[in-house]
Design an enzyme around this catalytic site. Structure first.
Site, PDB file in Angstrom:
ATOM      1  N   GLY A 151       0.813  -1.204   0.000  1.00 41.54           N
ATOM      2  CA  GLY A 151       0.000   0.000   0.000  1.00 41.54           C
ATOM      3  C   GLY A 151       0.844   1.250   0.000  1.00 41.54           C
ATOM      4  O   GLY A 151       2.043   1.198   0.257  1.00 41.54           O
ATOM      5  N   PRO A 152       0.200   2.388  -0.299  1.00 41.99           N
ATOM      6  CA  PRO A 152       0.932   3.654  -0.354  1.00 41.99           C
ATOM      7  C   PRO A 152       1.501   4.028   1.023  1.00 41.99           C
ATOM      8  O   PRO A 152       1.050   3.487   2.030  1.00 41.99           O
ATOM      9  CB  PRO A 152      -0.119   4.673  -0.797  1.00 41.99           C
ATOM     10  CG  PRO A 152      -1.382   3.943  -0.970  1.00 41.99           C
ATOM     11  CD  PRO A 152      -1.216   2.540  -0.562  1.00 41.99           C
ATOM     12  N   PRO A 153       2.449   4.939   1.055  1.00 39.55           N
ATOM     13  CA  PRO A 153       3.043   5.350   2.323  1.00 39.55           C
ATOM     14  C   PRO A 153       2.002   5.937   3.270  1.00 39.55           C
ATOM     15  O   PRO A 153       1.061   6.594   2.821  1.00 39.55           O
ATOM     16  CB  PRO A 153       4.040   6.442   1.920  1.00 39.55           C
ATOM     17  CG  PRO A 153       4.242   6.293   0.474  1.00 39.55           C
ATOM     18  CD  PRO A 153       3.036   5.627  -0.092  1.00 39.55           C
ATOM     19  N   GLY A 154       2.174   5.665   4.524  1.00 42.08           N
ATOM     20  CA  GLY A 154       1.329   6.289   5.543  1.00 42.08           C
ATOM     21  C   GLY A 154      -0.039   5.683   5.708  1.00 42.08           C
ATOM     22  O   GLY A 154      -0.907   6.262   6.344  1.00 42.08           O
ATOM     23  N   GLU A 163     -14.100   6.047 -14.161  1.00 40.16           N
ATOM     24  CA  GLU A 163     -14.233   4.681 -13.637  1.00 40.16           C
ATOM     25  C   GLU A 163     -15.589   4.075 -13.997  1.00 40.16           C
ATOM     26  O   GLU A 163     -15.686   2.904 -14.344  1.00 40.16           O
ATOM     27  CB  GLU A 163     -14.038   4.656 -12.117  1.00 40.16           C
ATOM     28  CG  GLU A 163     -12.621   4.969 -11.662  1.00 40.16           C
ATOM     29  CD  GLU A 163     -11.561   4.117 -12.350  1.00 40.16           C
ATOM     30  OE1 GLU A 163     -11.806   2.924 -12.619  1.00 40.16           O
ATOM     31  OE2 GLU A 163     -10.474   4.672 -12.628  1.00 40.16           O
ATOM     32  N   GLY A 207      -0.578   2.799   7.185  1.00 41.38           N
ATOM     33  CA  GLY A 207      -0.660   2.011   8.414  1.00 41.38           C
ATOM     34  C   GLY A 207      -0.091   0.608   8.296  1.00 41.38           C
ATOM     35  O   GLY A 207      -0.470  -0.276   9.055  1.00 41.38           O
ATOM     36  N   LYS A 208       0.840   0.392   7.364  1.00 38.46           N
ATOM     37  CA  LYS A 208       1.417  -0.945   7.217  1.00 38.46           C
ATOM     38  C   LYS A 208       2.251  -1.302   8.448  1.00 38.46           C
ATOM     39  O   LYS A 208       2.101  -2.381   9.013  1.00 38.46           O
ATOM     40  CB  LYS A 208       2.280  -1.013   5.950  1.00 38.46           C
ATOM     41  CG  LYS A 208       1.479  -0.769   4.680  1.00 38.46           C
ATOM     42  CD  LYS A 208       2.344  -0.884   3.448  1.00 38.46           C
ATOM     43  CE  LYS A 208       3.365   0.237   3.310  1.00 38.46           C
ATOM     44  NZ  LYS A 208       2.783   1.575   3.163  1.00 38.46           N
ATOM     45  N   HIS A 221     -15.553   2.641 -17.448  1.00 35.82           N
ATOM     46  CA  HIS A 221     -15.067   1.261 -17.504  1.00 35.82           C
ATOM     47  C   HIS A 221     -16.161   0.279 -17.068  1.00 35.82           C
ATOM     48  O   HIS A 221     -16.455  -0.697 -17.743  1.00 35.82           O
ATOM     49  CB  HIS A 221     -13.903   1.058 -16.518  1.00 35.82           C
ATOM     50  CG  HIS A 221     -12.617   1.716 -16.890  1.00 35.82           C
ATOM     51  ND1 HIS A 221     -12.002   1.524 -18.098  1.00 35.82           N
ATOM     52  CD2 HIS A 221     -11.797   2.540 -16.187  1.00 35.82           C
ATOM     53  CE1 HIS A 221     -10.862   2.209 -18.122  1.00 35.82           C
ATOM     54  NE2 HIS A 221     -10.722   2.839 -16.974  1.00 35.82           N
ATOM     55  N   ASP A 248      -4.463   2.739 -18.623  1.00 37.58           N
ATOM     56  CA  ASP A 248      -5.412   2.033 -19.494  1.00 37.58           C
ATOM     57  C   ASP A 248      -4.828   1.908 -20.895  1.00 37.58           C
ATOM     58  O   ASP A 248      -4.898   0.852 -21.522  1.00 37.58           O
ATOM     59  CB  ASP A 248      -6.723   2.827 -19.612  1.00 37.58           C
ATOM     60  CG  ASP A 248      -7.406   2.978 -18.275  1.00 37.58           C
ATOM     61  OD1 ASP A 248      -7.128   2.158 -17.379  1.00 37.58           O
ATOM     62  OD2 ASP A 248      -8.213   3.919 -18.130  1.00 37.58           O
TER      63      ASP A 248
HETATM   64  P1  ADP Z   1       3.172   2.968   6.539  1.00 36.43           P
HETATM   65  O1  ADP Z   1       4.019   1.974   7.259  1.00 36.43           O
HETATM   66  O2  ADP Z   1       2.075   2.337   5.746  1.00 36.43           O
HETATM   67  O3  ADP Z   1       3.922   3.950   5.728  1.00 36.43           O
HETATM   68  P2  ADP Z   1       2.586   3.782   9.189  1.00 36.43           P
HETATM   69  O4  ADP Z   1       2.059   2.525   9.747  1.00 36.43           O
HETATM   70  O5  ADP Z   1       3.974   4.110   9.535  1.00 36.43           O
HETATM   71  O6  ADP Z   1       2.406   3.821   7.640  1.00 36.43           O
HETATM   72  O7  ADP Z   1       1.602   4.953   9.609  1.00 36.43           O
HETATM   73  C1  ADP Z   1       2.065   6.212   9.992  1.00 36.43           C
HETATM   74  C2  ADP Z   1       1.149   6.797  11.020  1.00 36.43           C
HETATM   75  O8  ADP Z   1      -0.096   7.160  10.445  1.00 36.43           O
HETATM   76  C3  ADP Z   1       0.804   5.844  12.128  1.00 36.43           C
HETATM   77  O9  ADP Z   1       1.742   5.895  13.148  1.00 36.43           O
HETATM   78  C4  ADP Z   1      -0.557   6.326  12.576  1.00 36.43           C
HETATM   79  O10 ADP Z   1      -0.446   7.371  13.486  1.00 36.43           O
HETATM   80  C5  ADP Z   1      -1.156   6.880  11.309  1.00 36.43           C
HETATM   81  N1  ADP Z   1      -2.056   5.919  10.667  1.00 36.43           N
HETATM   82  C6  ADP Z   1      -1.909   5.411   9.428  1.00 36.43           C
HETATM   83  N2  ADP Z   1      -2.924   4.588   9.119  1.00 36.43           N
HETATM   84  C7  ADP Z   1      -3.719   4.529  10.205  1.00 36.43           C
HETATM   85  C8  ADP Z   1      -4.925   3.822  10.512  1.00 36.43           C
HETATM   86  N3  ADP Z   1      -5.510   3.009   9.623  1.00 36.43           N
HETATM   87  N4  ADP Z   1      -5.459   4.008  11.727  1.00 36.43           N
HETATM   88  C9  ADP Z   1      -4.882   4.823  12.612  1.00 36.43           C
HETATM   89  N5  ADP Z   1      -3.753   5.503  12.394  1.00 36.43           N
HETATM   90  C10 ADP Z   1      -3.160   5.389  11.196  1.00 36.43           C
HETATM   91 ZN    ZN Z   2      -9.054   3.868 -16.350  1.00 37.34          ZN
END
Ligand code: ADP
Ligand code: ZN
Ligand code: MG
Length: 629
Positions: A217-220, A440, A222-223, A443, A515
């Site tokens: 998934g994209p950055p940020g 979308e 929650g991975k 499509h 596409d």
């Molecule tokens: P990734 O690893 O996908 O880049 P992070 O897990 O490091 O992202 O998420 C960064 C921060 O964003 C987390 O510490 C949290 O505070 C917030 N965050 C991201 N996704 C969620 C979520 N689904 N629920 C709650 N907080 C989230």
């Molecule tokens: Zn398309």
């Protein structure tokens, strides 16, 4: 960690040298300060001392006298020196005064200072050698406690040892409740938690325990948070390591680090090993094997070997995270490695509100705050963006000296954060969102009217691979056999997005690039590999180069044939485009209805879509009647 380990770690740390060095300097200073404090005096003063009977002994070196007085006070020198003024009577006078005297050749006297200096530098060198040797040994035998010294710039000297951070059980307090939304990801991960908790349940029926899962998934989004939550829920240690850490520092240490990591993990099993940015090591091997690629390949090979090697019943589960799954080596994704792929996408409207709620819980909010308003205004924002918005709002509130976060703080913070992250994450304007929705639905509607594979899901939440929206058909994976009709239909669906843009907005956008790429690839295959063009006939003008890697094509066509191929491809795509346009024109009101619904909800499932189309049919039948009246 016991005391012995602690001491060994201390010896390994570069600070030892700073401390030792400082200690030696201090010592030298002290010795020099008390015992060797000497003062040069005039010859006449010496004679006066002699007369007053204060001199205990004298050493003559060339023309210098070193005089030791009989006694000296605390603040007086212990030794005096003076230059001899030509005085032949000196010996007689010294004898008369009953002073011990002797002569010395002018070799430098060895002072206690010299001894201390050389002894301490020897000691320093010895320690330095001990340090280097032990690091070298640790590199070869993969260390035993696995923590690099981690002291600022020196930390890198712990090379070869894994830099995996060991989070203790009690430190991983993250739970699934801390992760808002991401229900699908959580569902897949709950099984992993269960496996970690009771592996016996799975092995007793002979089920093969998965070794790894890939969070994509994209950055940020929650991975990292999810991976931590898995460890937290299972109550097991969480090893965190970044893929780039394997390859960043010293050549030839990546593979050793991987080995090290898995050895440590085996000791702590059951546990989670989390490899962030796994694309840094897991990139496709391109087979050229030149220079720096070698290093990465070795690291990757080691990782593959380790994943094959460990006993799954021990309960090590490797979680990887990446935002570029398409560049990963196929071998990594094979069963028995990261065979599970868990999408962690950007949150939709509901997800955004939930994330805001999770983070708002930790802050003091003024009563009556409307978080939904923030969720509404932030399509395309990631979880991290949203957490950041709430934090900025809290900071603004502190700056103003208030005690709770107000709606105004929130609105301002939203603007501020969105402006800042415009480039990083994709934040979408309302007009853009509108175009994407129509694209979308274009499509999806064409796919629906073809009556082939049903549409599963339509979304206008930006996806990992950079697509701004996404329409998923049930069997997008290739069939074993595809008819010419299948492929033509596929082409039509692919270009329908662009057709919808043109039809509704009389414009075209860059959003259709993927596409177009895919349509071009299909058309090319139809012409050059599948023999589906009458003009070219049954000729293979392209061959697949690396069927087991990325399957890129190599053209065998002559220049004239290549021109013909391209003309054929163009014809196929144009035909598809016209077909799609016709369908959309005939169903323009359905297109509108669906697109407006998608704009509101950001996600539509296949069933919802069918239902909406049914609804639309009914009202469409009524409308002309209304108009007639
Ligand atoms: P990734 O690893 O996908 O880049 P992070 O897990 O490091 O992202 O998420 C960064 C921060 O964003 C987390 O510490 C949290 O505070 C917030 N965050 C991201 N996704 C969620 C979520 N689904 N629920 C709650 N907080 C989230
Ligand atoms: Zn398309
Ligand atoms: Mg992360």
């Amino acid at each position: 960690m016991n005391a012995k380990d602690g001491f060994r770690k201390f010896l390994h740390s570069p600070w030892v040298f700073l401390v030792l060095f400082a200690a030696v300097l201090l010592l030298v200073n002290l010795i020099g300060g008390t015992n060797n404090y000497s003062m040069e005096i005039n010859y006449s003063e010496f004679l006066k001392m002699l007369d007053e009977g204060e001199v205990a002994s004298v050493v003559v070196t060339n023309d210098t006298l070193t005089i030791t007085p009989k006694s000296h006070g605390i603040n007086q020198p212990a030794i005096y020196t003076t230059k001899v003024v030509n005085n032949d009577a000196l010996v007689g006078e010294l004898r008369a005064a009953n002073v011990e005297f002797s002569a010395k050749t002018p070799a430098q006297p060895i002072s206690i200072l010299d001894i201390v200096m050389s002894a301490s530098s020897l000691l320093l060198m010895g320690l330095m050698i001990y340090w280097l040797v032990s690091i070298w040994r640790a590199t070869r035998s993969k260390g035993e406690n696995g923590k690099s010294s981690g002291l600022g710039g020196f930390g890198g000297f712990g090379f070869g040892k894994s830099t995996a951070k060991q989070f203790d059980v009690q430190n991983t307090t993250t739970r699934f409740t801390d992760v808002a939304g991401q229900d699908e990801a959580k569902e897949s991960l709950i099984e992993i938690v269960d496996i970690l908790k009771n592996p016996g349940k799975y092995t007793s029926v002979g089920a093969e325990i998965p070794k790894g899962a890939l969070l994509v998934g994209p950055p940020g989004t929650g991975k990292t948070l999810l991976a931590k939550a898995v460890a937290g829920e299972a109550g097991c240690p969480f090893f965190f390591v970044s893929g780039s850490a394997f390859v960043e520092m010293f050549v030839g240490t990546g593979a050793a680090r991987v080995r090290d990591l898995f050895q440590q993990a085996a000791k702590k099993a059951p546990c989670i090993v989390f490899i962030d940015e796994i694309d840094a090591i897991g990139k496709k091997r391109d087979g050229t094997g030149l220079g720096s690629n070698d290093e990465r390949e070795q690291t990757l090979n080691q990782l593959l070997a380790e994943m094959d090697g460990f006993d799954p019943e021990k309960g090590i589960i490797v979680l990887g995270a990446t935002n570029r799954p398409e560049i990963l080596d196929k071998a990594l994704l094979r069963p028995g490695r990261f065979d599970r792929r868990i999408p962690v996408e950007l949150p939709d409207m509901k997800g955004r509100e939930e994330i805001l709620q999770v983070h708002a819980r930790k802050k003091t909010m003024a009563p009556g705050i409307n978080l939904k308003r923030v969720a509404d205004a932030t399509p395309g924002a990631s979880g991290a963006d949203l957490a950041n918005i709430l934090n900025e709002a809290a900071l603004a509130c502190v700056r103003d000296g208030r005690s709770s976060v107000t709606q105004a703080d929130l609105d301002k913070a939203t603007e501020y954060v969105l402006a800042g992250s415009e480039k990083k994450s994709m934040v979408i304007s309302p007009e853009e969102k509108r175009i994407i929705a129509y694209h979308e639905i274009g499509h999806a509607l064409v796919a629906l009217k073809q009556g082939g594979a049903p549409v599963r899901k339509i979304t206008i939440i930006p996806r990992t691979n950079g697509a701004l929206g996404f329409t998923m058909q049930a069997d997008e994976q290739e069939h074993v056999l595809q008819t010419k009709e299948d492929l033509k239909n596929r082409l039509q669906v692919l270009v329908a997005g662009r057709a919808a843009e043109e039809l509704m907005f009389e414009t075209c956008t860059s959003g259709a690039s993927n596409d177009i790429e895919r349509a071009t690839a299909i058309a090319r295959n139809m012409v050059t590999r599948f023999g589906m063009s009458d003009t070219i006939g049954l000729m293979a003008l392209d061959t697949v180069v690396d069927p087991y890697l990325d399957g890129s094509l190599k053209s065998n066509a002559s220049e004239e044939a290549a021109a013909k191929v391209e003309a054929e491809m163009k014809r196929l795509i144009s035909e598809a485009y016209e077909g799609a346009m016709k369908v959309l024109k005939e169903n323009a009101s359905t297109l509108n209805h669906l697109a407006e619904y998608l704009l509101m909800h950001e996600n539509i499932t296949g069933e919802e879509m069918v239902q909406l189309v049914e609804e639309e049919k009914k009202t469409a039948v009524m409308e002309p009647a209304d108009a007639a009246m």
